[in-house]
Design a protein around this motif. Structure first.
Motif, short mmCIF file in Angstrom:
data_model
loop_
_atom_site.label_atom_id
_atom_site.label_comp_id
_atom_site.label_asym_id
_atom_site.label_seq_id
_atom_site.Cartn_x
_atom_site.Cartn_y
_atom_site.Cartn_z
N LYS A 196 -4.60 -1.98 -7.77
CA LYS A 196 -5.68 -1.03 -7.58
C LYS A 196 -5.05 0.30 -7.18
O LYS A 196 -4.28 0.36 -6.22
CB LYS A 196 -6.62 -1.53 -6.48
N LEU A 197 -5.36 1.37 -7.93
CA LEU A 197 -4.83 2.69 -7.64
C LEU A 197 -5.71 3.40 -6.62
O LEU A 197 -6.91 3.12 -6.54
CB LEU A 197 -4.78 3.54 -8.90
N ILE A 198 -5.13 4.33 -5.88
CA ILE A 198 -5.97 5.14 -4.98
C ILE A 198 -6.91 5.98 -5.85
O ILE A 198 -6.61 6.29 -7.00
CB ILE A 198 -5.13 6.02 -4.04
N LYS A 199 -8.06 6.33 -5.31
CA LYS A 199 -9.07 7.08 -6.08
C LYS A 199 -8.53 8.39 -6.63
O LYS A 199 -8.88 8.80 -7.73
CB LYS A 199 -10.31 7.35 -5.23
N ALA A 200 -7.67 9.05 -5.89
CA ALA A 200 -7.13 10.35 -6.32
C ALA A 200 -6.34 10.23 -7.63
O ALA A 200 -6.16 11.21 -8.33
CB ALA A 200 -6.25 10.94 -5.23
N ASP A 201 -5.89 9.02 -7.97
CA ASP A 201 -5.12 8.80 -9.20
C ASP A 201 -5.99 8.32 -10.35
O ASP A 201 -5.48 7.84 -11.35
CB ASP A 201 -4.00 7.78 -8.96
N SER A 202 -7.29 8.45 -10.22
CA SER A 202 -8.21 7.98 -11.26
C SER A 202 -8.71 9.11 -12.14
O SER A 202 -9.75 9.02 -12.76
CB SER A 202 -9.37 7.22 -10.61
N GLY A 203 -7.97 10.21 -12.19
CA GLY A 203 -8.29 11.32 -13.08
C GLY A 203 -9.69 11.87 -12.87
O GLY A 203 -10.09 12.12 -11.74
N SER A 204 -10.42 12.02 -13.95
CA SER A 204 -11.78 12.57 -13.87
C SER A 204 -12.76 11.58 -13.26
O SER A 204 -13.91 11.92 -13.02
CB SER A 204 -12.25 13.00 -15.26
N GLU A 231 0.82 -1.20 0.00
CA GLU A 231 0.00 0.00 0.00
C GLU A 231 0.87 1.26 0.00
O GLU A 231 1.90 1.31 0.65
CB GLU A 231 -0.88 -0.03 1.25
N HIS A 232 0.45 2.26 -0.76
CA HIS A 232 1.05 3.58 -0.86
C HIS A 232 2.38 3.62 -1.58
O HIS A 232 3.08 4.64 -1.54
CB HIS A 232 1.16 4.26 0.51
N MET A 233 2.76 2.54 -2.28
CA MET A 233 3.97 2.59 -3.10
C MET A 233 3.72 3.50 -4.29
O MET A 233 2.60 3.59 -4.80
CB MET A 233 4.38 1.19 -3.57
N ASN A 234 4.75 4.17 -4.75
CA ASN A 234 4.71 5.03 -5.92
C ASN A 234 4.81 4.17 -7.18
O ASN A 234 5.65 3.27 -7.25
CB ASN A 234 5.88 6.02 -5.85
N ILE A 235 3.97 4.43 -8.17
CA ILE A 235 4.02 3.72 -9.44
C ILE A 235 4.52 4.69 -10.49
O ILE A 235 3.97 5.78 -10.66
CB ILE A 235 2.63 3.19 -9.85
N ILE A 236 5.61 4.30 -11.18
CA ILE A 236 6.16 5.15 -12.22
C ILE A 236 6.26 4.37 -13.53
O ILE A 236 6.38 3.15 -13.54
CB ILE A 236 7.55 5.71 -11.83
N GLY A 240 10.08 7.15 -15.83
CA GLY A 240 10.18 7.80 -14.53
C GLY A 240 9.01 8.72 -14.18
O GLY A 240 8.99 9.31 -13.12
N VAL A 241 8.02 8.81 -15.07
CA VAL A 241 6.86 9.67 -14.84
C VAL A 241 5.89 9.00 -13.87
O VAL A 241 5.58 7.81 -14.00
CB VAL A 241 6.14 9.97 -16.18
N HIS A 242 5.40 9.78 -12.89
CA HIS A 242 4.44 9.26 -11.90
C HIS A 242 3.15 8.84 -12.60
O HIS A 242 2.58 9.60 -13.36
CB HIS A 242 4.14 10.34 -10.86
N VAL A 243 2.70 7.62 -12.33
CA VAL A 243 1.47 7.08 -12.91
C VAL A 243 0.38 6.98 -11.85
O VAL A 243 -0.79 7.20 -12.13
CB VAL A 243 1.72 5.69 -13.54
N GLY A 244 0.76 6.66 -10.62
CA GLY A 244 -0.23 6.52 -9.58
C GLY A 244 0.38 6.07 -8.27
O GLY A 244 1.60 5.99 -8.12
N THR A 245 -0.51 5.75 -7.33
CA THR A 245 -0.13 5.27 -6.01
C THR A 245 -0.94 4.02 -5.72
O THR A 245 -2.14 3.97 -5.99
CB THR A 245 -0.42 6.35 -4.94
N VAL A 246 -0.28 3.02 -5.19
CA VAL A 246 -0.93 1.73 -4.90
C VAL A 246 -1.93 1.87 -3.76
O VAL A 246 -1.60 2.40 -2.70
CB VAL A 246 0.12 0.66 -4.53
N ASP A 280 10.34 1.53 -2.44
CA ASP A 280 8.94 1.95 -2.36
C ASP A 280 8.39 2.32 -3.73
O ASP A 280 7.45 3.11 -3.83
CB ASP A 280 8.80 3.14 -1.41
N THR A 281 8.97 1.76 -4.79
CA THR A 281 8.59 2.13 -6.15
C THR A 281 8.26 0.91 -6.99
O THR A 281 8.99 -0.08 -6.99
CB THR A 281 9.72 2.93 -6.83
N VAL A 282 7.16 1.02 -7.72
CA VAL A 282 6.78 0.02 -8.73
C VAL A 282 7.07 0.65 -10.08
O VAL A 282 6.52 1.70 -10.41
CB VAL A 282 5.27 -0.33 -8.64
N ARG A 283 7.97 0.06 -10.84
CA ARG A 283 8.31 0.58 -12.17
C ARG A 283 7.61 -0.28 -13.22
O ARG A 283 7.68 -1.50 -13.18
CB ARG A 283 9.81 0.56 -12.43
#
Length: 88
Positions: free
Chosen positions: A33-41, A9-14, A18-24, A60-63
């Protein structure tokens, strides 16, 4: 595909670039499953990323194997279907 059991939980997904895609939020089956805040619109529900896109888990990173812009286009709904914008 990398070992999804190492994802927490809460790992950074890039993306591969190297661009941020979301958070676990958590791993469900073979998808992240991404946190809701990373689901765009679609911030009223979660989006998912296929575990098949995971190239490596380090610290703490998922590449992902895809670049950030491409990975976002490959996000899925809970049903496994493609993301559809209400504006489309």
């Amino acid at each position: 595909m990398a070992d999804l059991s190492a994802i927490r939980e809460h790992m950074n997904i890039i993306g591969a670039d190297g661009v941020h895609v979301g958070t676990v939020d958590k791993v469900e089956g073979d998808r992240i499953k991404l946190i809701k805040a990373d689901s765009g619109s679609h911030d009223d529900h979660h989006h998912y990323i296929s575990g098949g896109l995971v190239a490596e888990v380090e610290g703490d990173t998922v590449r992902l194997s895809a670049n950030g812009a491409s990975a976002v286009l490959l996000e899925e709904e809970e049903s496994g279907g493609a993301i559809m914008d209400d504006d489309a």
